[in-house]
Design an enzyme around this catalytic site. Sequence first.
Site, mmCIF file in Angstrom:
data_model
loop_
_atom_site.group_PDB
_atom_site.id
_atom_site.type_symbol
_atom_site.label_atom_id
_atom_site.label_comp_id
_atom_site.label_asym_id
_atom_site.label_seq_id
_atom_site.Cartn_x
_atom_site.Cartn_y
_atom_site.Cartn_z
ATOM 1 N N LYS A 21 39.874 113.111 -3.910
ATOM 2 C CA LYS A 21 38.889 113.449 -4.942
ATOM 3 C C LYS A 21 39.368 114.643 -5.755
ATOM 4 O O LYS A 21 39.347 114.620 -6.986
ATOM 5 C CB LYS A 21 37.551 113.756 -4.259
ATOM 6 C CG LYS A 21 36.416 113.958 -5.218
ATOM 7 C CD LYS A 21 35.109 114.232 -4.469
ATOM 8 C CE LYS A 21 34.660 112.996 -3.692
ATOM 9 N NZ LYS A 21 33.506 113.243 -2.841
ATOM 10 N N ARG A 93 31.339 119.184 -2.019
ATOM 11 C CA ARG A 93 31.610 117.828 -1.541
ATOM 12 C C ARG A 93 32.935 117.775 -0.785
ATOM 13 O O ARG A 93 33.897 118.431 -1.144
ATOM 14 C CB ARG A 93 31.690 116.848 -2.717
ATOM 15 C CG ARG A 93 30.590 117.039 -3.708
ATOM 16 C CD ARG A 93 30.712 116.086 -4.870
ATOM 17 N NE ARG A 93 30.266 114.758 -4.477
ATOM 18 C CZ ARG A 93 30.244 113.723 -5.299
ATOM 19 N NH1 ARG A 93 30.667 113.863 -6.549
ATOM 20 N NH2 ARG A 93 29.827 112.561 -4.889
ATOM 21 N N GLY A 102 31.276 107.829 2.255
ATOM 22 C CA GLY A 102 30.048 108.166 2.969
ATOM 23 C C GLY A 102 30.259 108.738 4.356
ATOM 24 O O GLY A 102 29.321 108.990 5.079
ATOM 25 N N MET A 104 31.840 111.590 5.233
ATOM 26 C CA MET A 104 31.688 113.029 5.383
ATOM 27 C C MET A 104 30.581 113.506 4.448
ATOM 28 O O MET A 104 29.796 112.714 4.004
ATOM 29 C CB MET A 104 33.012 113.704 5.181
ATOM 30 C CG MET A 104 33.932 113.392 6.371
ATOM 31 S SD MET A 104 35.404 114.344 6.367
ATOM 32 C CE MET A 104 36.061 113.843 4.813
ATOM 33 N N ARG A 337 38.614 107.008 -8.272
ATOM 34 C CA ARG A 337 39.561 106.707 -7.190
ATOM 35 C C ARG A 337 39.874 105.232 -7.260
ATOM 36 O O ARG A 337 39.150 104.468 -7.905
ATOM 37 C CB ARG A 337 38.965 107.064 -5.828
ATOM 38 C CG ARG A 337 37.684 106.299 -5.548
ATOM 39 C CD ARG A 337 37.040 106.754 -4.248
ATOM 40 N NE ARG A 337 35.713 106.177 -4.136
ATOM 41 C CZ ARG A 337 34.785 106.597 -3.291
ATOM 42 N NH1 ARG A 337 35.024 107.604 -2.500
ATOM 43 N NH2 ARG A 337 33.617 106.009 -3.232
ATOM 44 N N HIS A 456 25.717 101.756 0.626
ATOM 45 C CA HIS A 456 26.599 102.018 1.757
ATOM 46 C C HIS A 456 26.983 100.731 2.462
ATOM 47 O O HIS A 456 28.153 100.464 2.735
ATOM 48 C CB HIS A 456 25.902 102.970 2.736
ATOM 49 C CG HIS A 456 26.701 103.256 3.956
ATOM 50 N ND1 HIS A 456 26.528 102.553 5.125
ATOM 51 C CD2 HIS A 456 27.709 104.120 4.178
ATOM 52 C CE1 HIS A 456 27.386 102.995 6.017
ATOM 53 N NE2 HIS A 456 28.119 103.957 5.466
ATOM 54 N N ARG A 562 54.963 75.301 23.153
ATOM 55 C CA ARG A 562 54.838 75.582 24.587
ATOM 56 C C ARG A 562 54.504 74.256 25.269
ATOM 57 O O ARG A 562 53.360 73.826 25.258
ATOM 58 C CB ARG A 562 53.740 76.603 24.848
ATOM 59 C CG ARG A 562 54.082 78.027 24.384
ATOM 60 C CD ARG A 562 52.910 78.966 24.662
ATOM 61 N NE ARG A 562 53.255 80.367 24.610
ATOM 62 C CZ ARG A 562 52.944 81.187 23.598
ATOM 63 N NH1 ARG A 562 52.302 80.723 22.548
ATOM 64 N NH2 ARG A 562 53.277 82.471 23.651
ATOM 65 N N ARG A 618 60.188 74.572 23.704
ATOM 66 C CA ARG A 618 60.541 75.297 24.918
ATOM 67 C C ARG A 618 60.264 74.443 26.146
ATOM 68 O O ARG A 618 59.194 73.857 26.277
ATOM 69 C CB ARG A 618 59.739 76.589 25.020
ATOM 70 C CG ARG A 618 60.130 77.353 26.282
ATOM 71 C CD ARG A 618 59.384 78.633 26.412
ATOM 72 N NE ARG A 618 57.986 78.403 26.681
ATOM 73 C CZ ARG A 618 57.091 79.379 26.728
ATOM 74 N NH1 ARG A 618 57.458 80.620 26.485
ATOM 75 N NH2 ARG A 618 55.831 79.122 26.978
ATOM 76 N N GLU A 745 63.629 87.476 27.077
ATOM 77 C CA GLU A 745 62.335 88.068 27.454
ATOM 78 C C GLU A 745 62.419 88.922 28.712
ATOM 79 O O GLU A 745 61.407 89.333 29.263
ATOM 80 C CB GLU A 745 61.234 87.009 27.594
ATOM 81 C CG GLU A 745 61.680 85.626 27.913
ATOM 82 C CD GLU A 745 60.556 84.579 27.910
ATOM 83 O OE1 GLU A 745 59.425 84.876 27.495
ATOM 84 O OE2 GLU A 745 60.829 83.460 28.360
ATOM 85 N N SER A 764 65.610 83.499 20.868
ATOM 86 C CA SER A 764 64.271 83.836 20.375
ATOM 87 C C SER A 764 63.669 84.850 21.341
ATOM 88 O O SER A 764 63.579 84.592 22.540
ATOM 89 C CB SER A 764 63.396 82.586 20.294
ATOM 90 O OG SER A 764 62.108 82.940 19.837
ATOM 91 N N GLY A 766 61.040 86.633 23.339
ATOM 92 C CA GLY A 766 59.673 86.471 23.829
ATOM 93 C C GLY A 766 59.138 87.849 24.109
ATOM 94 O O GLY A 766 59.258 88.380 25.216
ATOM 95 N N THR A 767 58.546 88.451 23.076
ATOM 96 C CA THR A 767 58.174 89.862 23.217
ATOM 97 C C THR A 767 56.986 90.065 24.152
ATOM 98 O O THR A 767 56.745 91.178 24.603
ATOM 99 C CB THR A 767 57.854 90.476 21.845
ATOM 100 O OG1 THR A 767 56.954 89.607 21.171
ATOM 101 C CG2 THR A 767 59.113 90.655 21.030
ATOM 102 N N ASN A 768 56.244 88.992 24.433
ATOM 103 C CA ASN A 768 55.132 89.164 25.393
ATOM 104 C C ASN A 768 55.699 89.505 26.766
ATOM 105 O O ASN A 768 55.313 90.487 27.399
ATOM 106 C CB ASN A 768 54.301 87.883 25.494
ATOM 107 C CG ASN A 768 53.760 87.445 24.152
ATOM 108 O OD1 ASN A 768 53.580 88.264 23.260
ATOM 109 N ND2 ASN A 768 53.516 86.153 24.001
ATOM 110 N N CYS A 831 59.232 84.938 18.974
ATOM 111 C CA CYS A 831 58.068 84.065 19.065
ATOM 112 C C CYS A 831 56.944 84.645 19.897
ATOM 113 O O CYS A 831 55.973 83.973 20.196
ATOM 114 C CB CYS A 831 58.463 82.681 19.563
ATOM 115 S SG CYS A 831 59.188 82.706 21.211
ATOM 116 N N TYR A 851 64.072 84.963 11.737
ATOM 117 C CA TYR A 851 62.687 84.534 11.524
ATOM 118 C C TYR A 851 61.751 85.157 12.538
ATOM 119 O O TYR A 851 62.170 85.656 13.582
ATOM 120 C CB TYR A 851 62.572 82.993 11.581
ATOM 121 C CG TYR A 851 62.811 82.387 12.947
ATOM 122 C CD1 TYR A 851 61.764 82.277 13.870
ATOM 123 C CD2 TYR A 851 64.058 81.900 13.321
ATOM 124 C CE1 TYR A 851 61.967 81.721 15.125
ATOM 125 C CE2 TYR A 851 64.277 81.339 14.571
ATOM 126 C CZ TYR A 851 63.231 81.256 15.469
ATOM 127 O OH TYR A 851 63.423 80.709 16.704
#
Length: 871
Positions: A21, A93, A102, A104, A337, A456, A562, A618, A745, A764, A766-768, A831, A851
Amino acid sequence: KQVIYAFNQGSAKMRDLLGGKGANLAEMTRLGFPVPKGFTLTTEACLDYLAQEDSEELSDPVIVSIDQALADLESATEKAFNDPENLLLVSVRSGARESMPGMMDTILNVGLNDRNVESLAQITQDERFAYDCYRRLLQMYGNVVYGLDSQLFEEHLAQEKTKAQVRFDHELKVDQLKALVAAYKKVYQDQLGFDFPQEVKTQIYEAVKAVFKSWNNHRARVYREMNHIPHDLGTAVNIQEMVFGNSGQESGTGVLFTRNPATGESKLFGEYLVNAQGEDVVAGIRTPAVIEDLKAEMPEIYQEIHDLAKQLEGYYHDMQDIEFTVEKGKLYFLQTRNGKRTAKAAVKIAVDMVEEGLIDEKEALLRIEPSMIDQLLHPSFDSQALAQAEAFSSLGLAASPGAGSGQIVFSAQKAKEWQAAGKKVILMRNETSPEDIEGMSAAEAIVTAHGGMTSHAAVVARGMGKCCVSGCSDLTIDEAAKVVYYPGGHLQEGDTISVDGSQGKLYLGEIPTALSNTDENYQKMMDWARKYSRLKVRMNAETPEDIQTGFSFGADGIGLVRTEHMFFKTERLREIRRFILSVDEDQRQAALEKIRDYQVEDFTKIFQLSQEAPAVIRLLDPPLHEFMPKSDREVAAVAADQGISEAELRSRMVQLAEVNPMLGHRGCRLAMTYPELYDRQVEAIIYGAIAARAEGLDPQVEIMIPLVSVEPELERLRKRLSQVIDRLLAQENVTIAYTIGTMIEIPRACFIADQLAQEADFFSFGTNDLTQMTYGFSRDDAGKFINQYLEDGTLAQDPFQTIDPEGVGALVEVAVEKARQAKAGLKIGVCGELGGDPASIHFFDQVGLDYVSCSPYRVPLAQLAAAQSAI
Ligand code: PEP
Ligand code: MG
C-alpha cells in the site's frame, strides 16, 4: 536508519520496506494522482518493535520521527491537529508487502476528540457529519487498539436505529449520534476502566503500536499460512490525511476494479456508497450501488475515475483494485493494488492484455498461479440436474464461481468442527469478518445475506478459489437461532443445500456436479504453456475415463500404469489369490495364465486410447498380502471360493504377513522369486499392443520394473522379459517397438544409477517411495506426526507434497548425473506425487528430466508450471 518515508519520497520499487500500500501510494503521488498526503512507517520499524523484549512502548527514535513527520504533514496540508479552523485528521492503516485483505487493522478519523469534534462541526457546518466520524473512531479505535469486541458497539448502534425507527446508519440524526458517542465512551469506562484518549499524539502512538502488533494476530497468521506468506516480513503503517466520503450527498466512497474480477470482462467494475466512509463498502453492512450508476449521479467524477483507472492499469500492466473517495465533489484515490481475481478472470485478463499489447505471452503465463488452474477445472452443477432443482434464493450475487453442496452451518467454528468430522458444510452468515477465515476455508461454499461483490466474503472467497454467493437479500439469517428464512420457508442447521457461485443462486438439496467446460481463453493459455515448456507432462492413469481425461488436457502420454489397480475386480482377485495360495507349479501357472488373459483387454484399451503416445506400464509392485481378505466374513468367503478350509487360509495369511510390508516382499523382488508373474504380465502387454497394431495403431510400449535396489535384479529381469517378449513376437510374427526401464525409488538405486543405466532404456523416479525411504517416514503413518512437525517448524514443508532439495532432491541430482554419464540422453521422468507439484516441477526441469507424470486433473497445472519454469 530512516523509519519514515513521506509519500513523495518513496516509489513502487520499495515494497519490501514500505509495504504494498505504501509503495503504491508513493508511486501514485509521484505520478501526480490525487492522493491525500501522508507518510509510511517502514516494515523494519515494525520488526524492530516486535523484537523488543522489555517494552511495549515505541522507541524514542521512532517517536521523534513520528513527531517530525506529523509536523511536516501539518505544514504540507496547511492544517493542524487541534486547529479549530483547519483541522487535520488522519487514518492509520496497515500495509504489508503482500496484500492481506481485511487481515490487519485500519483506524479512520484519528485526531478527533471531544473538542475537535465541535471544530469539525463548525468547519463543515455539519454537526451530524462530525459526530458520525467521532462515533466511528470510538468504535474502530476501541476494537483495534484495545481489543474491545465490535459487538459491544454494534449493539448500541442497532438499539439507536430501532429507537429512531430507521434502517441505515446514515439516517441517524445528530442527537441520536451524540447519544451513541456517549454510550460508546461508556463502553470504554465499563470494559477498560479508563477513557478514550483525548490527546491526539497518544491516539497516534497507540494506533501505530496496535497496527504493528496486528501483524501477529491469529487471523493474520492463519491467512499467511494459507497463502504461503513468510511470518517475518512485518507490516508498514500508513498515516494519511483523512478525506471524507461521509460529508454529504456530493461525497461518497467506493471500490473499483479496472476489469471484472469474477469474469475478467474488460469494463470498470465496482461499487460505491454515497455519503459513506470506506469501511462501509468493504464491511458489507450497506449494500452499495454499482459503479455505472455513478455515471448518472456524478458524471464528471465518473469520467475522471474512468480515465485515471485506465492510466493506472496501463502503468502497472495489470488489473488494479482501487479505493476512492469523493469529498464534496473532489476525487481522491486512497489506494491501488493488483486486484485479486478468480482463475477464470485471471486467464481472460492475461489473454486480453496480450491482445491489447500490454504484456507478452510469456508474461501472461507468469501471471497465472498454477494452483488457479485447479480452480478452473472445478466441477459445476450438472445442467440437467440443475434444471430440475428447486431454487430458494435467486437475488444473490455471483461473487465467486464454482458449485458446492453441503449442510448449512451458521458459524465459522461449526464449519471447522463439522468439516473435521468429515461433513461437507456450507457456511451461511449475514456477513463474514476476518475471524471467519478458517471456517470459510473449511466450507464447500459461502453464502451471505448482506454485502456486495467487494464484501469481505466475496474478496476472500475469490482469493481462496471458493464458491461464494453474497448479498442474498431475500434471506433473513438468524445466526443465534441457527435458522434462515427464505421466501416461502425456512432451513435449519444441518439441512442440505447447493450453491451455484457462477449464477448466484441457491437450491434445496444436493445437486450432482459435472466437469466444467473450459473456454477459449483457457485453451489459448494452455497452448502457450505447451509452446514454451521444455518438460513433457504425462499422466498417471489406468482407467479409460482417467486416460481420456488426461489426453483431453493434452497429456504427452502415460507415465505410470499401476497394474495392481487392475486386479481389484472379483474374477481377477480370485485368480491372483489362487496364484498366491497355489501349492504346486501347475496351479500357479494356470492362475497366472488367466490373469494374463484378463489383462490383455486392459492393455489393448490403454494402447487404443494412447494412439501414438507413449505408455509406461509398471509390472506388479505391492506386497501380496494386500490381495488377501481383511475381515472374518471375507476370510470365510474367500476360503469357500478357493476351496480350502478357513484354518488353512489363515495359516497361509500368517506366512504372508510382513512386519514392514513397504520394505518387504514387493516390487521386482516378487518377480525374482516368482519370475512367471512378470512373464505373464509382459505377455499380456504385448498381446494388447498386438491388438492395437492390428487396428493400424503404432503403440509405444514402455515396460517398467519397480523397486530395484541392486543391478542384478534389473539385469536378470530385463534379460528374461526381453526373451519372453521376443519369443512371443516371433511366434506372432509381428514387430513392436518396446523398451524396458526401471523405477528409481530406493536411495541405493540413486548411487548406482550408472550401473542401472547400462541395463535400462529409461528411468522414472518414484518419489513417493524415494521420500519414504530417504526420511524413513512411512507413507501411510507419517500423518501422525507430520502436521505437528509443520506447525512447530521442525519441517518447513511436507516432503511428500513438495520436493526436499537437500535430501530427496540431492539424490535425484546424483542419479541423473551418474545415469547420463553412463548413457547420455537416457530418458528420465518422475511419476510420484511430486510430479504434480509446481515447485517440484521447477526443480525437475532444472535438473534436466524429460517429463513429469501426475494425476490427469493435474496435467494442465503441471503444463503451466513447466512453462513458467522454462520462461
Ligand atoms: C512412487 O513410489 O513414487 C510411485 C510412483 O510408485 P507407488 O506410489 O505406486 O509406490
Ligand atoms: Mg513406488
